[in-house]
Design a protein around this motif. Structure first.
Motif, PDB file in Angstrom:
ATOM      1  N   LEU A 260       0.821  -1.207   0.000  1.00  0.00           N
ATOM      2  CA  LEU A 260       0.000   0.000   0.000  1.00  0.00           C
ATOM      3  C   LEU A 260       0.860   1.264   0.000  1.00  0.00           C
ATOM      4  O   LEU A 260       0.581   2.221  -0.723  1.00  0.00           O
ATOM      5  N   PHE A 261       1.905   1.256   0.816  1.00  0.00           N
ATOM      6  CA  PHE A 261       2.758   2.448   0.881  1.00  0.00           C
ATOM      7  C   PHE A 261       3.774   2.470  -0.257  1.00  0.00           C
ATOM      8  O   PHE A 261       4.171   3.534  -0.734  1.00  0.00           O
ATOM      9  N   ALA A 262       4.193   1.278  -0.704  1.00  0.00           N
ATOM     10  CA  ALA A 262       5.205   1.203  -1.758  1.00  0.00           C
ATOM     11  C   ALA A 262       4.640   1.543  -3.132  1.00  0.00           C
ATOM     12  O   ALA A 262       5.361   2.068  -3.995  1.00  0.00           O
ATOM     13  N   SER A 263       3.360   1.248  -3.362  1.00  0.00           N
ATOM     14  CA  SER A 263       2.765   1.379  -4.690  1.00  0.00           C
ATOM     15  C   SER A 263       2.938   2.765  -5.320  1.00  0.00           C
ATOM     16  O   SER A 263       3.358   2.859  -6.487  1.00  0.00           O
ATOM     17  N   PRO A 264       2.646   3.866  -4.632  1.00  0.00           N
ATOM     18  CA  PRO A 264       2.844   5.187  -5.263  1.00  0.00           C
ATOM     19  C   PRO A 264       4.298   5.443  -5.644  1.00  0.00           C
ATOM     20  O   PRO A 264       4.583   6.043  -6.688  1.00  0.00           O
ATOM     21  N   TRP A 265       5.226   4.984  -4.808  1.00  0.00           N
ATOM     22  CA  TRP A 265       6.647   5.170  -5.090  1.00  0.00           C
ATOM     23  C   TRP A 265       7.075   4.320  -6.290  1.00  0.00           C
ATOM     24  O   TRP A 265       7.896   4.746  -7.105  1.00  0.00           O
ATOM     25  N   ILE A 266       6.517   3.125  -6.389  1.00  0.00           N
ATOM     26  CA  ILE A 266       6.833   2.236  -7.512  1.00  0.00           C
ATOM     27  C   ILE A 266       6.401   2.865  -8.832  1.00  0.00           C
ATOM     28  O   ILE A 266       7.163   2.882  -9.813  1.00  0.00           O
ATOM     29  N   VAL A 267       5.184   3.386  -8.881  1.00  0.00           N
ATOM     30  CA  VAL A 267       4.667   3.985 -10.107  1.00  0.00           C
ATOM     31  C   VAL A 267       5.467   5.230 -10.486  1.00  0.00           C
ATOM     32  O   VAL A 267       5.808   5.443 -11.664  1.00  0.00           O
ATOM     33  N   ALA A 268       5.784   6.066  -9.498  1.00  0.00           N
ATOM     34  CA  ALA A 268       6.602   7.254  -9.767  1.00  0.00           C
ATOM     35  C   ALA A 268       7.973   6.847 -10.321  1.00  0.00           C
ATOM     36  O   ALA A 268       8.486   7.458 -11.267  1.00  0.00           O
ATOM     37  N   TYR A 269       8.554   5.807  -9.758  1.00  0.00           N
ATOM     38  CA  TYR A 269       9.852   5.291 -10.210  1.00  0.00           C
ATOM     39  C   TYR A 269       9.757   4.790 -11.650  1.00  0.00           C
ATOM     40  O   TYR A 269      10.625   5.078 -12.488  1.00  0.00           O
ATOM     41  N   LEU A 270       8.697   4.051 -11.960  1.00  0.00           N
ATOM     42  CA  LEU A 270       8.511   3.539 -13.324  1.00  0.00           C
ATOM     43  C   LEU A 270       8.363   4.667 -14.337  1.00  0.00           C
ATOM     44  O   LEU A 270       8.897   4.589 -15.456  1.00  0.00           O
ATOM     45  N   LYS A 271       7.636   5.707 -13.963  1.00  0.00           N
ATOM     46  CA  LYS A 271       7.330   6.791 -14.902  1.00  0.00           C
ATOM     47  C   LYS A 271       8.500   7.773 -15.077  1.00  0.00           C
ATOM     48  O   LYS A 271       8.723   8.294 -16.169  1.00  0.00           O
ATOM     49  N   PHE A 272       9.255   8.007 -14.009  1.00  0.00           N
ATOM     50  CA  PHE A 272      10.308   9.019 -14.084  1.00  0.00           C
ATOM     51  C   PHE A 272      11.704   8.431 -14.329  1.00  0.00           C
ATOM     52  O   PHE A 272      12.576   9.124 -14.843  1.00  0.00           O
ATOM     53  N   VAL A 273      11.915   7.189 -13.954  1.00  0.00           N
ATOM     54  CA  VAL A 273      13.244   6.598 -14.069  1.00  0.00           C
ATOM     55  C   VAL A 273      13.300   5.514 -15.154  1.00  0.00           C
ATOM     56  O   VAL A 273      14.243   5.481 -15.950  1.00  0.00           O
ATOM     57  N   CYS A 274      12.282   4.668 -15.198  1.00  0.00           N
ATOM     58  CA  CYS A 274      12.320   3.508 -16.094  1.00  0.00           C
ATOM     59  C   CYS A 274      11.634   3.760 -17.439  1.00  0.00           C
ATOM     60  O   CYS A 274      11.671   2.892 -18.310  1.00  0.00           O
ATOM     61  N   ALA A 275      10.977   4.887 -17.593  1.00  0.00           N
ATOM     62  CA  ALA A 275      10.224   5.155 -18.825  1.00  0.00           C
ATOM     63  C   ALA A 275      11.156   5.302 -20.030  1.00  0.00           C
ATOM     64  O   ALA A 275      12.261   5.813 -19.906  1.00  0.00           O
TER      65      ALA A 275
END
Length: 275
Positions: A260-275
């Motif tokens: 629950l707490f990790a999910s927002p950070w995971i999505v932000a990481y995917l969009k800003f770093v892994c995109a």
């Protein structure tokens, strides 16, 4: 001793069945992923509102859960391209109905406190699960790789922390909120999760090995905080488990608190770093 062994067996069997169901649904198709996590989202949100009730609050349990389910479903349908992204704007008037219901509800001493709990249930539980849809469609089409990889890293962190904490735990991590957690457990979970990230990178190529390593770091830190945050919630209402839904594991909030707490950070990481 026999009772302890029985509880461990029950916990292990329930855990293995749960893992197989979750992995099978994620791997099978986008729709099996959707229905599984919609069910988990609804159950977890119901548990949250039940905890609020124990604390003497009166949130709109059914309506709040309905809003959370709509948020989750909308995110999936938009990500899959079935409905346009402007559909998100319908969620806001839907949620605003909460104020109207409480306005016409008589006899409540603190209606705005109950409204706050209503929205917290959506933001704390439903929103993180909804964000998993974005992670699942990271490449533009549904893929099981990111979701399964994240769960492997999270489970590795939890497992490593448990066994390292039980066998070597001496220095308390956050005694005010969770007296049993230790720094030794934290680093045990971190090591196992980092090793698992390398193994995951060998099979799931949508992210590079370095990106999986970064994902592991996020999950180690955010997952630990998620666990502590849910412990704070349970401590505030003086209970041990959020529910007894899963034999030997408590409730859905207990099992998915780190996510629950990790999910927002995971999505932000995917969009800003892994995109």
């Amino acid at each position: 001793m026999l009772s302890k062994y029985s509880n461990m067996t029950q916990r292990t069997v329930a855990g293995l069945i749960g893992i197989l169901v979750i992995l099978g649904a994620i791997f099978w198709s986008a729709w099996s992923f959707f229905f599984l996590f919609l069910f988990i989202c609804v159950m977890a949100q119901q548990e949250f509102y039940k905890l609020a009730g124990i604390d003497g609050q009166v949130p709109l349990k059914t309506y709040g859960t309905f809003c959370g389910a709509v948020l989750f479903a909308s995110t999936f349908l938009v990500s899959k391209g079935i409905i346009p992204d402007k559909s998100y704007y319908l969620i806001f008037p839907l949620m605003s109905v909460t104020y109207l219901v409480k306005l016409y509800t008589k006899g409540e001493k603190k209606p705005f406190t109950n409204i706050a709990y209503n929205f917290t249930g959506i933001l704390y539980v439903a929103l993180p699960f909804a964000l998993l849809n974005i992670a699942a469609f990271q490449t533009g089409e549904y893929s099981h790789q990111v979701i399964i990889g994240v769960l492997f890293l999270l489970w590795a962190s939890d497992t490593g922390a448990y066994f390292a904490g039980v066998n070597f735990g001496k220095r308390k991590l956050f005694v005010r909120v969770s007296p049993k957690k230790s720094w030794e457990g934290f680093f045990g979970g971190a090591i196992l999760s980092l090793v698992t990230s390398y193994v995951v990178s060998l099979y799931f190529k949508e992210l590079s090995s370095v990106e999986w390593l970064g994902m592991s770091v996020i999950i180690i830190i955010a997952g630990t905080y998620g666990d502590l945050i849910e412990s704070l919630l349970k401590r505030s209402v003086s209970i041990k488990d959020s529910a007894s839904t899963i034999p030997g594991h408590g409730g859905f909030l207990d099992r998915f608190d780190g996510l629950l707490f990790a999910s927002p950070w995971i999505v932000a990481y995917l969009k800003f770093v892994c995109a």
